[in-house]
Design a protein around this motif. Sequence first.
Motif, short mmCIF file in Angstrom:
data_model
loop_
_atom_site.label_atom_id
_atom_site.label_comp_id
_atom_site.label_asym_id
_atom_site.label_seq_id
_atom_site.Cartn_x
_atom_site.Cartn_y
_atom_site.Cartn_z
N VAL A 1 -0.90 -7.87 6.68
CA VAL A 1 -0.86 -7.29 5.33
C VAL A 1 -1.77 -6.07 5.33
O VAL A 1 -2.96 -6.18 5.62
N LYS A 2 -1.19 -4.90 5.03
CA LYS A 2 -1.94 -3.65 5.07
C LYS A 2 -2.07 -3.05 3.67
O LYS A 2 -1.21 -3.26 2.80
N GLU B 1 -2.36 6.86 4.19
CA GLU B 1 -3.37 6.51 5.18
C GLU B 1 -3.74 5.04 5.03
O GLU B 1 -3.99 4.56 3.92
N GLU B 2 -3.78 4.34 6.15
CA GLU B 2 -4.14 2.92 6.11
C GLU B 2 -5.63 2.77 5.82
O GLU B 2 -6.48 3.36 6.49
N ILE B 3 -5.96 1.96 4.81
CA ILE B 3 -7.34 1.75 4.41
C ILE B 3 -7.92 0.50 5.06
O ILE B 3 -9.01 0.49 5.60
N LEU B 4 -7.15 -0.58 5.02
CA LEU B 4 -7.60 -1.84 5.62
C LEU B 4 -6.40 -2.75 5.83
O LEU B 4 -5.30 -2.48 5.34
N ARG C 1 1.43 -3.70 1.85
CA ARG C 1 2.61 -3.88 2.69
C ARG C 1 2.44 -5.11 3.58
O ARG C 1 1.42 -5.26 4.26
N ALA C 2 3.44 -5.99 3.58
CA ALA C 2 3.45 -7.19 4.43
C ALA C 2 4.44 -6.97 5.57
O ALA C 2 5.57 -6.51 5.36
N MET C 3 4.01 -7.32 6.80
CA MET C 3 4.82 -7.05 7.99
C MET C 3 4.72 -8.21 8.96
O MET C 3 3.68 -8.86 9.06
N GLU D 1 4.63 -3.40 -2.12
CA GLU D 1 4.46 -3.33 -3.57
C GLU D 1 3.37 -2.32 -3.89
O GLU D 1 2.36 -2.25 -3.18
N TYR D 2 3.58 -1.53 -4.95
CA TYR D 2 2.60 -0.50 -5.35
C TYR D 2 1.71 -1.03 -6.47
O TYR D 2 2.20 -1.61 -7.44
N LEU D 3 0.40 -0.85 -6.29
CA LEU D 3 -0.57 -1.23 -7.31
C LEU D 3 -1.15 0.03 -7.92
O LEU D 3 -1.72 0.86 -7.21
N THR D 4 -1.05 0.19 -9.23
CA THR D 4 -1.63 1.34 -9.91
C THR D 4 -3.13 1.11 -10.11
O THR D 4 -3.66 0.04 -9.85
N LYS D 5 -3.82 2.14 -10.61
CA LYS D 5 -5.21 1.97 -11.01
C LYS D 5 -5.28 0.86 -12.04
O LYS D 5 -4.39 0.72 -12.88
N SER D 6 -6.33 0.05 -11.98
CA SER D 6 -6.37 -1.11 -12.86
C SER D 6 -7.79 -1.37 -13.33
O SER D 6 -8.73 -0.64 -13.00
N ASP D 7 -7.94 -2.44 -14.11
CA ASP D 7 -9.24 -2.83 -14.63
C ASP D 7 -9.98 -3.78 -13.69
O ASP D 7 -11.06 -4.26 -14.01
N GLY D 8 -9.39 -4.06 -12.53
CA GLY D 8 -10.08 -4.87 -11.54
C GLY D 8 -9.83 -6.37 -11.63
O GLY D 8 -10.44 -7.14 -10.89
#
Length: 645
Positions: free
Chosen positions: A453-454, A461-464, A487-489, A498-505
């Motif tokens: 899972v990336k 750019e891959e973060i973690l 991303r799951a591979m 799946e895309y995650l937008t900015k959020s409240d955490g």
Amino acid sequence: MNRRILLLVILLLSFGADALAQERLVTKGNEKYQNYSFSPAIDIYQKVLDKGYMTQDLLQRLGNAYYFNADYQKAAEVYGILIENYDKGVGPEYFFRYSQCTRSLGEYQRADDLMVKFTEMTNGGDKRAVTFKSEKEYMAEIDKNSGRYNIAPFEYNTQYSEFAPSLYKQGLLFSSDRDTGNLARYRHTWNSKDFLDLFKVNIDSASNNAVRKMGNVNSRMHESTSITTKDGNTLYFTRNNFIDDKYVRDEEGVVRLKIFRAQLDNGVWKNLEELPFNSDSYSVAHPALSPDEKTLYFASDMPGSSGGSDIYKIAINDDGSFGTPTNLGGTINTEARETFPYVTSEEILYFSSDGHPGLGGLDVFATKIKDQKYDQKIINVGRPVNSKKDDFTFVFTEETRKGYFASNRDGGLGSDDIYSFVESKPLVFECVQQISGTVRDKISNDLLVGATVKVIDENNEEILSTITDTDGNFTLTLDCNQGNFVRAMMQGYVPAEEYLTKSDGKPRIMDFYLEREKVTAGFGDDLAKLLQLSTIYFDFDKYNIRPDAEVEIQKVIAAMDKYPSLKIKANSHTDSRGRDKYNLWLSQKRAESTVNYMISKGIAADRLTKEGFGETRLVNRCDDGVRCSAIEHELNRRSEFIILE
């Protein structure tokens, strides 16, 4: 009759003369206003208003004159009269300024109501309106960040103005209009106060004699907001457009602000020069340096600015020349005022603004600009640094957790005062969000162990990354100040994303269902094995479908839905225990129950056949009379879904 007519004529003439006089006063006031001489303009406009002469233009200018002199009480009164009498013709900017004034007076509900009106008038397109709508609970956010500073008045404050503190060697530089011996003719008409000079002070000194003027840097015009290089040998500071003992006006007669640079030579500031990106047509002011001193930040209203002033950056080349000014963009800058930047060693940009949601007037805000990213979350630093009035020129060092800022809040000695502070609790810039979930086979619903899972940012750019554990689970911690792709591979499967937008955490559960890249199967293959189905159990001596069996059969149904041409045969088997004839009958009933269940769930009957084999097709040695364990017998109690087509 003649006397009445004469009296009426006299009254009309008197009224006409008085009106003409008021118009002349307003014209004079407009001249002062256009030249940014707000203090005399206020005197004139207020005098005319007090006599009952009122126009929309007069109220707008008078309100603005009070607003730009930070007299928010008077500005609120005038804006209130303006909107009450000329509501339909008043532009949205006056509703915004009126909101700022009422917020500085602690009337937060009134301020929010005015911002709602402002949002309607701008159709939500103004950055300030967008921010207000997205941060409607801004007071709760400010409260969350409050209480992290212990503040105290600067011991060298006077009845005059002191502001723009700047860390300098073991001391401090600051700007003040304290009594310097200037004659009244050198007072600035913006606020009728003496012109500002730069001072330096040894903050460890116990004597006011430690305060000294900066000598040849000062002129008879304004000097303020300064910054020095770490070695103390280069000084950047703000001054009015004043060259060769003469001030320079623009085409409208306004003396603009410019940034100057000077070099220290044997204790004397020399080689005074104005920076090449200054202009006679707009202001450039309030310098700040990046930690590596290769970038200069400043405030300006140059063409391309979105508001009253924006924050810019410019590269400082190795030879001391400069690059091209760059606006920091719409996350930081609004259609109002962003000004007084300061950058810490940890690349935190502090600045003041009345465009982002605050407590009133100018508030101090902070944002991370590491790697020169200027789209990160903007944070109000909260009380007690911020107040209902103007709070600005914030400087801070992470090494000592100490700093200074200026404010015109109530209770000070002068109109502006410097305050020292100690940060007791660091400001949390990171928006941390934990996501967790599972990765499964889309058809069989089985957990996939060792799937990757990336997290990939918007620049691809891959973060973690992580891998699923023995239960197919994963957990990741993201920076929710930015958008991320998760991303799951897994080898042999098509990646899912799946895309995650900015959020409240808030924590988020994300389950991924991966499709196989290729399903290898043909006539006679057991779909149950391909789908890795668990054993479909029946109760002893029963053939109804149990709930746990439903889960497994649903996987077969999902596969048949995905592949409409697929036809199968449901085979049912028993172990060797019990009579052969009975086992054959029981397995046939179980096969029928399985097919009937699938038909009830929408699978066409012509795609299904069935057969029960009893104990005739054992997979091990556990025949009649052979001692076997329960587990060995269980291997024979199985269901098969044989592919026919």
